[in-house]
Design an enzyme around this catalytic site. Structure first.
Site, PDB file in Angstrom:
ATOM      1  N   ASP A   1       3.036  -4.342   3.248  1.00 18.84           N
ATOM      2  CA  ASP A   1       2.438  -3.026   2.978  1.00 18.84           C
ATOM      3  C   ASP A   1       3.514  -1.993   2.646  1.00 18.84           C
ATOM      4  O   ASP A   1       4.711  -2.195   2.925  1.00 18.84           O
ATOM      5  CB  ASP A   1       1.634  -2.587   4.209  1.00 18.84           C
ATOM      6  CG  ASP A   1       0.396  -1.776   3.840  1.00 18.84           C
ATOM      7  OD1 ASP A   1       0.385  -1.162   2.757  1.00 18.84           O
ATOM      8  OD2 ASP A   1      -0.539  -1.736   4.659  1.00 18.84           O
TER       9      ASP A   1
ATOM     10  N   ASP B   1      -7.954   0.295  -0.414  1.00 20.00           N
ATOM     11  CA  ASP B   1      -8.444   0.390   0.965  1.00 20.00           C
ATOM     12  C   ASP B   1      -9.940   0.662   0.978  1.00 20.00           C
ATOM     13  O   ASP B   1     -10.576   0.595   2.035  1.00 20.00           O
ATOM     14  CB  ASP B   1      -7.718   1.514   1.716  1.00 20.00           C
ATOM     15  CG  ASP B   1      -6.379   1.045   2.271  1.00 20.00           C
ATOM     16  OD1 ASP B   1      -6.099  -0.162   2.199  1.00 20.00           O
ATOM     17  OD2 ASP B   1      -5.618   1.892   2.783  1.00 20.00           O
TER      18      ASP B   1
END
Ligand code: GLA
Length: 744
Positions: free
Chosen positions: A485, A555
């Site tokens: 990430d 997301d």
């Protein structure tokens, strides 16, 4: 005035006679070299004009092998205002002479000279599939090597440049493109992708007007806000406004994608003489790269291709190219395992019993890989602390990760783990020990986002630290997968370890070190797979995809929003890398309630994952998910590797959407259809399939849903493509899926 008019008339006649590429022979130019590359359905050619510049000659549909491409020839001056430096396109233009259009390379020399005019020296490689051309400034020892290679199957070209300083003193590179692409003189529409966090992958379509359209990232990484991809569709009319000006399956399209995960810029320019060119590479904003004597700078690769089957054809070529040439394990990267990830269910509240209980439930529905997300390390309770301290949190996992990993293996899944290696929280042991490791200007504030700062990966000690802890983590634990990430962009990008004039190299060195860490980890741990995530789809490009097997597109996992995002995503990237989780309803972002079946089918358009809180599922939910995961496994290779046809676009608030993917051998087609808001009782539009073999008999099988009465159980490809199929699909957020298989 009269003179100007005469010149104008001559010029118009010239354009008319020699469009689209305006090349004509002259006595001197007849012998000048012409370079040609052919691949798939495309031909690309360039040559040396009488002034010694490298000039584009042709880019478009494949020409006959015996066809002679006329040599390059300078374009005339446009009155007294635009010299041939500006009117004549170049393959890689230095800013100098009388150039007013976008340069590829702009340089400042130590003595203050800023004029750079690149001339052809020689071809250092001249094979049918690849070329290497050496250019040099007319008087200074600055050399540029241009590299070209063409893929024989897709016709996609890879272009890059290497800038070498053989001067005695350093030079400053202010602007460095990877390549410039020149299009035939015509009317065009531009397609490009923009977005924001939780809203990535919006396809924009607009006419190309005079002037420049800049798509870019100044953020140090690729960014959610724009993606380094473009497609330019030829139109037959002058466009003024243009919603949906580009055809999905018809017409000529020139497209490109830049393989770089740092700050980048692509400029699409229609100049004063209506020539359209695309220049892309490092973002010149704040660039100022100091190139010392004897050094060279390599640009990223800028890929470009041509399709005469519209945007659909362009994306199918890109998908094939990515699978065959870009991704790790190319030309045959494995379809992605179906994963489970509890991020949306538990957020940071991970611990051994909770994860083990979820793993049992995930295994029961046929999940292949269990991934533990954020929260397992350091003092990580929320996003205020812990980044940088990559040791296992002993309260949450008293015996380390091994018991959980063993449990996951015993359940028949492999194990994956979330990391965010390039970041640090100020509340961490790492930051307390090495406050100088973050990007910063000494004495200036350090802006935090999500309570974190960016480690300066350009520093060798930071690079070694990151490589070291990841190597240790992978050596000590049986980990099959990393979710890598990157949850913020740069600010205050200072690098005070090096001299002031070299600090801006951070824009190149950071990304190069990231690539080098990824490459070394893959070499040392060849079985480990990696996902590129950046708060969703903030780092998706053909650069990072050389080292990562998949990406997290957003997301935002709302299944309806995802239909448009997945539509946009697939213009540039293959569904193989497009991870899509099924999460809880109502959705946390929009509050929208949808059925599990709708959520599953939305995610099955890409590489399927489950991200719901399984502790809240009913027996019926488990049964539905198990059935659909089993169905997905049987058709997944077609979905992720086949030829994608976007039959009905979800864009523009369309109440319906549908996609079809056809296996490369044309033995199977898989169709997903979504009715998102039926109004006035309107039926689902006729689906005329594409890409089937017209003479093959195909058997129809349902994954979910039904067709209207009278639909045959088997028919020819010609029937499915011509007659088509009418689905019995209406309501709000309803979905259907079926496959057609060649009858034995
Ligand atoms: C990012 C990712 C999410 C999740 C969180 C964890 O936002 O995109 O999927 O991993 O970080 O903090």
């Amino acid at each position: 005035m009269k003179n100007c008019l005469k010149l104008y008339n001559q010029f118009v006649l010239f354009l008319f006679l020699f469009s689209p590429f305006l090349t004509t022979g002259s006595a001197t130019a007849q012998t000048a070299p012409v370079f040609r590359l052919d691949g798939g359905g495309a031909t690309y050619a360039f040559g040396v004009n009488e002034r010694g510049e490298l000039q584009p000659l042709y880019w478009g549909g494949r020409l006959g092998s015996q066809d002679q491409i006329p040599p390059a020839h300078l374009f005339p001056e446009w009155a007294s205002f635009d010299s041939p430096h500006t009117t004549t396109p170049e393959e890689y233009a230095g800013w100098g002479g009388g150039l007013f259009t976008e340069p590829a390379l702009k340089v400042t020399f130590a003595d203050g000279n800023r004029d750079l005019v690149l001339h052809f020296v020689k071809a250092t490689r001249n094979d049918t599939q690849s070329k290497e051309i050496l250019l040099k400034d007319v008087s200074r020892d600055v050399y540029v090597t241009l590299r070209y290679s063409i893929d024989s199957e897709t016709g996609i070209l890879g272009r890059s440049a290497s800038i070498e300083n053989r001067e005695k003193q350093a030079i400053i590179l202010e602007q460095v493109a990877a390549a410039q692409w020149t299009l035939p003189r015509a009317q065009y529409a531009l397609n490009y992708l923009t977005g924001r966090w939780a809203g990535e992958w919006t396809l924009n379509q607009e006419p190309i007007h005079s002037g420049a359209r800049v798509i870019e990232s100044r953020r140090g990484s690729t960014g959610h806000q724009a993606n380094p991809w473009f497609a330019i569709s030829r139109t037959t009319r002058q466009l003024v406004t243009a919603p949906d000006v580009s055809e999905e399956e018809y017409g000529e399209v020139w497209f490109g994608a830049l393989a770089w995960s740092g700050s980048w810029r692509i400029t699409v320019e229609k100049d004063q003489l209506d020539a359209v060119r695309v220049t892309g590479g490092f973002n010149p904003f704040d660039f100022g790269y100091k190139l010392n004597s004897g050094e060279h700078l390599e640009t990223p690769i800028f890929y470009g291709g041509y399709s005469n089957h519209g945007l659909g054809g362009a994306s199918r070529l890109l998908h094939r190219f990515e699978l065959a040439h870009v991704l790790p394990h190319a030309p045959d990267p494995k379809p992605r395992p179906v994963i489970y990830n509890s991020w949306e269910a538990t957020e940071f509240r991970v611990d051994e019993p909770g994860q083990a209980a979820l793993a049992e439930k995930a295994a029961s529905i046929g999940v292949d890989r269990f991934v533990m997300d954020d929260g397992w390390f350091g003092q990580r309770k929320d996003d205020h602390a812990g980044l940088g301290d990559w040791y296992v949190n002993s309260v949450k996992f008293p015996s380390g990760l091994k018991p959980l990993i063993d449990k996951v293996h015993a359940l028949g899944m492999d194990f994956g783990l979330w990391v965010e290696p390039e970041m640090v929280n100020p509340d961490s042991d790492l930051y307390r020990k090495h406050p100088d490791w973050v990007l910063n200007f000494p004495g200036r504030p350090r802006t935090e986002q999500r309570n974190q700062m960016v480690l300066n990966l350009a520093r060798p000690d930071v690079r070694d630290y990151i490589e070291g802890f990841l190597d240790k983590l992978l050596t000590e634990n049986d980990i099959a997968f990393l979710k890598w990430d990157y949850n913020r962009n740069w600010s205050e990008p200072g690098w005070d370890q090096v001299s002031i004039d070299e600090q801006r190299r951070v824009y190149v060195q950071f990304t190069r070190n990231l690539y080098s860490i990824l490459a070394k980890l893959r070499e040392k741990h060849p079985k480990v797979e990696i996902e590129s995530c950046s708060g969703g789809g903030g780092r998706v490009d053909l650069g990072i995809l050389q080292f990562t097997d998949e990406v997290w597109p957003s997301d935002n996992t709302d299944p309806f929003d995802r239909l448009s995002m997945q539509d946009g995503f697939t213009y540039a990237y293959t569904p193989q890398i497009m991870m899509a989780w099924v999460t809880d309803s109502p959705h946390w972002l929009n509050g929208r309630a949808t059925s599990l079946t709708y959520r599953m089918l939305s995610s099955m358009q890409g590489s399927l994952g489950i991200g719901a809180n399984l502790n809240h599922w009913s027996a019926e939910d488990f049964a539905t998910a198990k059935r659909l995961i089993a169905a997905y496994h049987t058709v997944q290779p077609t979905i992720v590797r086949g030829n994608l046809y976007r039959l009905l676009s979800p864009r523009g608030n369309s109440p319906f959407s549908a996609t079809e993917t056809v296996s490369r051998d044309q033995n199977q087609a898989v169709v997903f259809a979504f009715a998102n808001a039926t109004q006035e009782g309107r039926g689902f539009p006729l689906l005329q399939l594409q890409g089937l073999n017209p003479d093959t008999e195909y058997q129809l099988s349902w994954i979910e849903g039904n067709a209207l009465a009278g639909t045959p159980e088997a028919a020819s490809g010609a029937w499915w493509m011509g007659h088509g199929i009418l689905l019995d699909l209406r309501g709000d957020f309803k979905a259907a899926a079926f496959h057609l298989d060649r009858k034995p």
